[in-house]
Design an enzyme around this catalytic site. Structure first.
Site, mmCIF file in Angstrom:
data_model
loop_
_atom_site.group_PDB
_atom_site.id
_atom_site.type_symbol
_atom_site.label_atom_id
_atom_site.label_comp_id
_atom_site.label_asym_id
_atom_site.label_seq_id
_atom_site.Cartn_x
_atom_site.Cartn_y
_atom_site.Cartn_z
ATOM 1 N N GLU A 1 36.862 44.510 31.065
ATOM 2 C CA GLU A 1 37.712 43.414 31.528
ATOM 3 C C GLU A 1 38.709 42.989 30.447
ATOM 4 O OE1 GLU A 1 38.156 42.020 34.350
ATOM 5 O OE2 GLU A 1 36.501 42.794 35.548
ATOM 6 N N GLU B 1 42.617 43.025 31.356
ATOM 7 C CA GLU B 1 43.343 41.761 31.461
ATOM 8 C C GLU B 1 44.228 41.455 30.259
ATOM 9 O OE1 GLU B 1 40.618 38.600 32.386
ATOM 10 O OE2 GLU B 1 40.472 39.214 34.483
ATOM 11 N N GLY C 1 37.532 37.897 31.848
ATOM 12 C CA GLY C 1 36.248 38.386 32.341
ATOM 13 C C GLY C 1 36.352 38.812 33.781
ATOM 14 N N PRO D 1 25.487 26.664 41.270
ATOM 15 C CA PRO D 1 26.042 27.194 42.525
ATOM 16 C C PRO D 1 27.510 26.857 42.751
ATOM 17 C CG PRO D 1 23.867 26.273 42.898
ATOM 18 C CD PRO D 1 24.243 25.903 41.489
ATOM 19 N N ASP D 2 27.977 25.732 42.211
ATOM 20 C CA ASP D 2 29.359 25.330 42.479
ATOM 21 C C ASP D 2 30.315 25.696 41.351
ATOM 22 O OD1 ASP D 2 28.397 23.623 40.567
ATOM 23 O OD2 ASP D 2 29.092 21.771 41.543
ATOM 24 N N GLU E 1 49.519 35.747 32.097
ATOM 25 C CA GLU E 1 49.805 35.702 30.670
ATOM 26 C C GLU E 1 48.505 35.917 29.922
ATOM 27 O OE1 GLU E 1 52.062 32.319 29.231
ATOM 28 O OE2 GLU E 1 52.794 31.922 31.270
#
Length: 267
Positions: A60, A64, A44, A87-88, A128
C-alpha cells in the site's frame, strides 16, 4: 482486515509522518462513496488473500505514495503498534442498507522506519502524498483539522509505543545512518520527547554519558566509536570540534539503562 502505515521521518529535530489526501472512490457492489474525501490519512488498505499484514502495508505504501520498501535488517523495520476494531471506525462497510450488520473494517497499524530517501508521489486513490509535521497534526493545524477515521488515535498510539520502546531498546538507531554521531541519536529522542514529554532539548553531556554506558546482551557496548581519524569525524554547525562517528552493535536488542526524560522536582 486492513493495514495502516505510520512512516516516521526526522528532519532538523522535528518528527514528520507520511500522509495521503483521500480521493473520492466508491465500492464495486453498493456504489457507496468512501467517507473523508479530501482529509489527510495514514496510507494503508486492505490485506489481500495471498499476503501477510506486513506485506500488505508495504504494498500500500508503494501504491499510494511510491515508497518502495523491503524489510531487511537495519534498513527498514516494522513495529506493530496497535489493532483497531471499533465497529463504527469506518463507515464504508460494504453492507449497503445492512451497514455494519455483517462486516466491519479492522486495521493493524505498523510504525515504519526506513533510511530510504523518499519524495512522496500520490498514486492509486490518493490525491496528494507528503510528509507533515506531527506537531501540526496534534495541534490541529492541518486541513480539516483532524485525520480521517480514527487515524489521530492510531498516530498517537504509535508515538507512545515508539517512546516506550525507545526507553528499552536501541530503536532510535533505526533512524540513524550506518555511521552516526551521538548528536544524531540525541536528535531522535528529542523529536519524540518534545511531543510526548514536552522536552524542548536534551543536555548533550548527560545524554552522551548515558548512551556510552549502554551495554547489549552480549556484554559489548550498544554503539562503538570508529577509529579517531579525520575521515571518521563529521563537521558540526558553528565552531565546535568535529564529532566522532559511531557504528551500532547489531547483536544488541535491549538497552541496559532505561532511556526516559528525568522528571524535574519542584523545590
Amino acid at each position: 482486515v486492513a493495514t495502516d502505515g505510520i512512516v516516521f521521518k526526522i528532519e532538523k529535530n522535528e518528527l514528520y509522518v507520511l500522509l495521503v489526501k483521500r480521493a473520492l472512490s466508491e465500492t464495486g457492489e453498493t456504489k457507496e462513496h468512501r467517507p473523508f474525501q479530501n482529509y489527510w490519512a495514514l496510507p494503508g488498505g486492505f490485506i489481500r488473500g495471498n499476503e501477510s499484514a506486513e506485506e500488505a502495508v508495504l504494498r500500500e505504501l508503494k501504491e499510494e505514495t511510491n515508497l518502495n520498501l523491503k524489510i531487511s535488517k537495519n534498513k527498514t523495520t516494522l513495529y506493530q503498534t496497535g489493532f483497531y476494531s471499533k465497529p463504527d471506525r469506518d463507515a464504508w462497510s460494504f453492507d449497503g442498507d445492512l451497514k455494519g450488520k455483517w462486516r466491519q473494517t479492522m486495521s493493524i497499524a505498523f510504525a515504519v522506519i526506513t533510511q530510504t530517501s523518499h519524495t512522496p508521489i500520490a498514486t492509486s486513490d490518493a490525491k496528494e502524498a507528503q510528509y507533515i509535521k506531527v506537531a501540526d497534526i496534534l495541534e490541529k493545524k492541518i486541513e480539516k483539522k483532524v485525520l480521517a477515521f480514527d487515524h489521530n488515535k492510531v498516530l498517537e498510539d504509535a508515538l507512545n509505543f515508539m517512546v516506550n520502546q525507545m526507553a528499552l531498546k536501541p530503536i532510535a538507531l533505526d533512524f540513524c545512518d550506518n555511521k552516526f554521531t551521538i548528536g544524531d541519536i540525541r536528535a531522535v529522542y528529542e523529536s519524540f520527547w518534545k511531543l510526548t514529554h514536552n522536552i524542548d532539548s536534551i543536555e548533550l553531556g548527560n545524554f552522551q554519558n548515558k548512551i556510552l554506558k549502554q551495554i547489549g546482551e552480549d556484554g559489548n557496548p550498544i554503539i562503538n566509536p570508529m577509529p579517531n581519524k579525520p575521515e571518521n569525524k563529521r563537521a558540526q554547525e558553528g565552531k565546535g570540534a568535529p564529532a566522532l562517528l559511531y557504528t551500532r552493535n547489531n547483536n544488541a536488542e535491549y538497552l541496559s539503562y532505561i532511556m526516559l526524560p528525568s522528571k524535574k522536582i519542584k523545590p
